[in-house]
Design a protein around this motif. Structure first.
Motif, mmCIF file in Angstrom:
data_model
loop_
_atom_site.group_PDB
_atom_site.id
_atom_site.type_symbol
_atom_site.label_atom_id
_atom_site.label_comp_id
_atom_site.label_asym_id
_atom_site.label_seq_id
_atom_site.Cartn_x
_atom_site.Cartn_y
_atom_site.Cartn_z
ATOM 1 N N PRO A 113 28.899 -59.741 81.661
ATOM 2 C CA PRO A 113 30.276 -59.806 81.139
ATOM 3 C C PRO A 113 30.970 -58.446 81.120
ATOM 4 N N LEU A 114 30.308 -57.408 81.590
ATOM 5 C CA LEU A 114 30.970 -56.120 81.793
ATOM 6 C C LEU A 114 30.548 -55.568 83.148
ATOM 7 N N SER A 115 31.257 -54.578 83.620
ATOM 8 C CA SER A 115 31.050 -54.064 84.969
ATOM 9 C C SER A 115 30.265 -52.759 84.958
ATOM 10 N N TYR A 116 29.829 -52.350 86.131
ATOM 11 C CA TYR A 116 29.182 -51.048 86.276
ATOM 12 C C TYR A 116 30.135 -49.937 85.830
ATOM 13 N N GLU A 117 31.418 -50.076 86.154
ATOM 14 C CA GLU A 117 32.389 -49.045 85.800
ATOM 15 C C GLU A 117 32.493 -48.878 84.284
ATOM 16 N N GLN A 118 32.352 -49.966 83.541
ATOM 17 C CA GLN A 118 32.395 -49.880 82.085
ATOM 18 C C GLN A 118 31.131 -49.231 81.517
ATOM 19 N N MET A 119 30.010 -49.444 82.173
ATOM 20 C CA MET A 119 28.750 -48.879 81.705
ATOM 21 C C MET A 119 28.554 -47.438 82.169
ATOM 22 N N GLU A 120 29.228 -47.057 83.248
ATOM 23 C CA GLU A 120 28.948 -45.771 83.891
ATOM 24 C C GLU A 120 29.023 -44.567 82.958
ATOM 25 N N GLY A 447 2.012 -58.199 81.025
ATOM 26 C CA GLY A 447 2.685 -56.962 81.405
ATOM 27 C C GLY A 447 4.092 -56.951 80.869
ATOM 28 N N THR A 448 4.248 -56.522 79.631
ATOM 29 C CA THR A 448 5.514 -56.666 78.910
ATOM 30 C C THR A 448 6.386 -55.411 78.947
ATOM 31 N N ALA A 449 6.055 -54.447 79.817
ATOM 32 C CA ALA A 449 6.788 -53.179 79.806
ATOM 33 C C ALA A 449 8.266 -53.346 80.161
ATOM 34 N N HIS A 450 8.598 -54.329 81.016
ATOM 35 C CA HIS A 450 9.981 -54.501 81.472
ATOM 36 C C HIS A 450 10.635 -55.735 80.838
ATOM 37 N N GLN A 451 10.216 -56.097 79.665
ATOM 38 C CA GLN A 451 10.698 -57.323 79.018
ATOM 39 C C GLN A 451 12.194 -57.265 78.760
ATOM 40 N N CYS A 452 12.881 -58.364 79.032
ATOM 41 C CA CYS A 452 14.325 -58.435 78.789
ATOM 42 C C CYS A 452 14.772 -59.891 78.803
ATOM 43 N N GLY A 453 15.990 -60.116 78.276
ATOM 44 C CA GLY A 453 16.698 -61.359 78.518
ATOM 45 C C GLY A 453 16.633 -62.459 77.499
ATOM 46 N N THR A 454 16.005 -62.288 76.346
ATOM 47 C CA THR A 454 15.759 -63.396 75.432
ATOM 48 C C THR A 454 16.874 -63.663 74.424
ATOM 49 N N VAL A 455 17.830 -62.737 74.303
ATOM 50 C CA VAL A 455 18.964 -62.922 73.381
ATOM 51 C C VAL A 455 20.207 -62.459 74.134
ATOM 52 N N ARG A 456 20.500 -63.130 75.212
ATOM 53 C CA ARG A 456 21.501 -62.662 76.168
ATOM 54 C C ARG A 456 22.901 -62.553 75.580
ATOM 55 N N PHE A 457 23.676 -61.595 76.101
ATOM 56 C CA PHE A 457 25.059 -61.469 75.664
ATOM 57 C C PHE A 457 25.982 -62.133 76.679
ATOM 58 N N SER A 463 26.782 -70.448 75.637
ATOM 59 C CA SER A 463 25.743 -70.093 76.610
ATOM 60 C C SER A 463 25.141 -68.715 76.369
ATOM 61 N N SER A 464 25.503 -68.085 75.261
ATOM 62 C CA SER A 464 24.973 -66.757 74.937
ATOM 63 C C SER A 464 24.830 -66.630 73.438
ATOM 64 N N ALA A 465 23.985 -65.698 73.014
ATOM 65 C CA ALA A 465 23.751 -65.481 71.584
ATOM 66 C C ALA A 465 24.569 -64.323 71.030
ATOM 67 N N LEU A 466 24.937 -63.369 71.915
ATOM 68 C CA LEU A 466 25.619 -62.150 71.494
ATOM 69 C C LEU A 466 26.952 -62.024 72.209
ATOM 70 N N ASP A 467 27.900 -61.341 71.568
ATOM 71 C CA ASP A 467 29.159 -61.059 72.246
ATOM 72 C C ASP A 467 29.015 -59.769 73.060
ATOM 73 N N ILE A 468 30.093 -59.293 73.629
ATOM 74 C CA ILE A 468 30.006 -58.151 74.536
ATOM 75 C C ILE A 468 29.601 -56.866 73.816
#
Length: 513
Positions: A113-120, A447-457, A463-468
């Motif tokens: 829901p956000l772009s690379y430019e916003q995260m950069e 192998g949980t080192a790269h764990q992600c995605g369980t409370v998606r924004f 369809s998501s648990a968190l806002d932006i």
């Protein structure tokens, strides 16, 4: 007893929580940090391969359940600094295309829901904060950067420089892997990092790794408004009668039950444990778990398609600090394959003791030592896709059940074949050997080192648990700041994106606080 009240409670001190603590400590607000583990012990075993890999001395002593009902021991660490205490410190940005919808052989990687430019801008801030060494403009797939790294790339040792030259000779574009190590190569007398062979997967005995404890938590504790409680396990969160506000944080410390309250509560326990905490916090207003009216909490678990391989060089490889090179030429596919394959980077150098943990008992140690002297080690990382059936649940004993079935594997198989096809050109024998001992034989489920995605924004509460801003749609004062928020996993290490996002949300929280 009266419950002590704070402006902010942060649960967890890893890449997300630790970075957030650093950003908010100067606000002067009363901040309480709750960490379930102790400080990492600084001892000789930090650099002992047998202790770290074979014996798993520093991994958590707990048992989870897989999708078949079988118990396993997760490769997870509970310490101040979280899993950054033992990460390889490869800190890469996601590609701009990773923020967009991307078609894979196995399905669709959804847009953020956000772009690379916003995260950069926050990528740049995180790179500078974590003292990342690298150079922008040499990775052929990276997006634009508003500023270069504050520190130069970590130099290649001779055998890895030869590898880089050989890859360039055949038309590929290797680049220096961005690394969070506190290294001063121009003046080694004043360098915290000594370029040892025990960085990747090991804790740092001399505190020279750019982990969340050393970079963020310890400096934050210099502020009188910040309090840290270690070995404090948060059992559940209690809401007020309306269900809109987290009222009390329940924890267990030194065998006693304790309670705390705050105007704002941030959960940052890692993708698995953050989701588990929300599920354990179910109540009448939130019968499926806190912040889970969308039924996505615990779902869409991702951990990448990862492989560790060892090639055997025809000449000896005396490299000590090996993890300096990466290759993204196959990240988005190629002329003969239209789908993404993934990312290749170096691993820490194999030694005979590491090999012993994965070798038959009858193999003599001198053989393993000889193999290790010729080994060149690679880490291959490909994107796994968010699947609602890849999820974690909590049983009646409050035990974590992790249901995971790997997906989108064809691209990873082709990436492996690409690497194997390069062996002759890089002076190696024509065979790859699995180095699964790197993950203590636990890829992928533990192998949980790269764990992600369980409370998606996302923008849609259905369809998501968190806002932006990573605030729970269902609550007014609850945020989740770790890899949980990822809608997709990309094919690079998630650490820098977690750190950058924590800085982004910190700017928002400064206004809220």
């Amino acid at each position: 007893m009266a419950i002590e009240h704070y402006d902010l409670i942060i649960i967890g001190t890893g890449a997300g929580g630790g970075t957030l603590i650093h950003a908010l400590a100067p606000t002067g607000k009363r901040i309480l940090i709750l960490e379930r583990g102790p400080f990492f012990p600084q001892e000789k075993d930090n650099w002992n391969a047998r202790a770290v890999f074979t014996d798993g001395k520093y991994t958590a002593h707990e048992t989870w359940i897989d999708k078949n009902g079988q118990p396993f021991h997760p490769g997870i660490h509970y310490y101040v600094g979280g899993n950054t205490k033992v990460y390889g410190a490869a800190l890469l940005r996601m590609r701009p295309q990773d923020f967009e919808e991307l078609r894979h052989h196995g399905g669709i990687s959804p847009a953020w829901p956000l772009s690379y430019e916003q995260m950069e801008p926050y990528y740049t801030k995180a790179e500078h904060l974590y003292e990342v060494h690298g150079k922008h403009g040499i990775d052929p797939t990276e997006g634009p950067a508003s500023a270069d790294y504050a520190f130069p790339p970590v130099s290649h040792e001779p055998r890895i420089q030869q590898l880089s030259d050989d890859l360039k000779t055949i038309g590929l574009r290797p680049f220096h892997l961005p690394l969070g190590v506190r290294l001063n190569e121009k003046n080694r007398d004043f360098s915290k990092c000594i370029r040892c062979s025990t960085c990747d997967g090991f804790p740092c005995l001399v505190h020279a790794k750019s982990d969340a404890e050393m970079i963020c938590v310890r400096p934050a504790l210099e502020h009188s408004n910040v309090t840290l409680l270690t070995e404090c396990f948060v059992t559940h969160l209690q809401t007020d009668a309306s269900g809109r506000t987290v009222k009390i944080v329940h924890a267990r410390r030194n065998g006693l039950n304790e309670q705390y309250s705050a105007d704002t509560v941030v959960v940052s326990c890692g993708a698995i444990n953050s989701a588990a905490l929300l599920l354990r916090s179910a109540n009448d207003r939130h019968p499926n778990g806190l912040a889970n009216s969308s039924d996505v909490v615990g779902r869409h678990y991702m951990c990448h398609n990862n492989s560790a391989f060892m090639a055997i060089s025809k000449e000896k490889n005396p490299t000590v600090f090996q993890k300096t090179l990466a290759l993204n030429d196959f990240y988005f596919g190629g002329s003969e394959w239209e789908y993404p394959m993934g990312h290749i980077q170096m691993l820490g150098k194999t030694d005979g003791e590491i090999l012993k943990g994965n070798a038959p008992k009858f193999v003599p140690q001198f053989i393993l030592d000889a193999v290790a002297r010729h080994a060149i080690d690679f880490w291959l990382c490909s994107e796994d896709l968010p699947d609602p059936n890849n999820r974690l649940l909590i049983n009646k004993q409050n035990q974590i059940i992790l249901q995971y079935t790997p997906n989108n594997q064809e691209g990873h198989k082709r990436l492996t074949a690409k690497l194997k096809g390069l062996l002759k050109d890089i002076g190696c024998h024509d065979h790859l050997f699995s180095r699964s001992v790197y993950m203590n034989k636990r890829i992928p489920i533990a192998g949980t080192a790269h764990q992600c995605g369980t409370v998606r924004f996302g923008l849609d509460p259905k369809s998501s648990a968190l806002d932006i801003n990573c605030k729970a749609h269902d609550l007014d004062n609850l945020y989740v700041i770790d890899g949980s928020f990822f809608p997709s996993s990309s094919a690079v290490n998630p650490g820098l994106t977690i750190m950058a996002n924590a800085l982004r949300v910190a700017d928002y929280l400064k206004q809220v606080l």
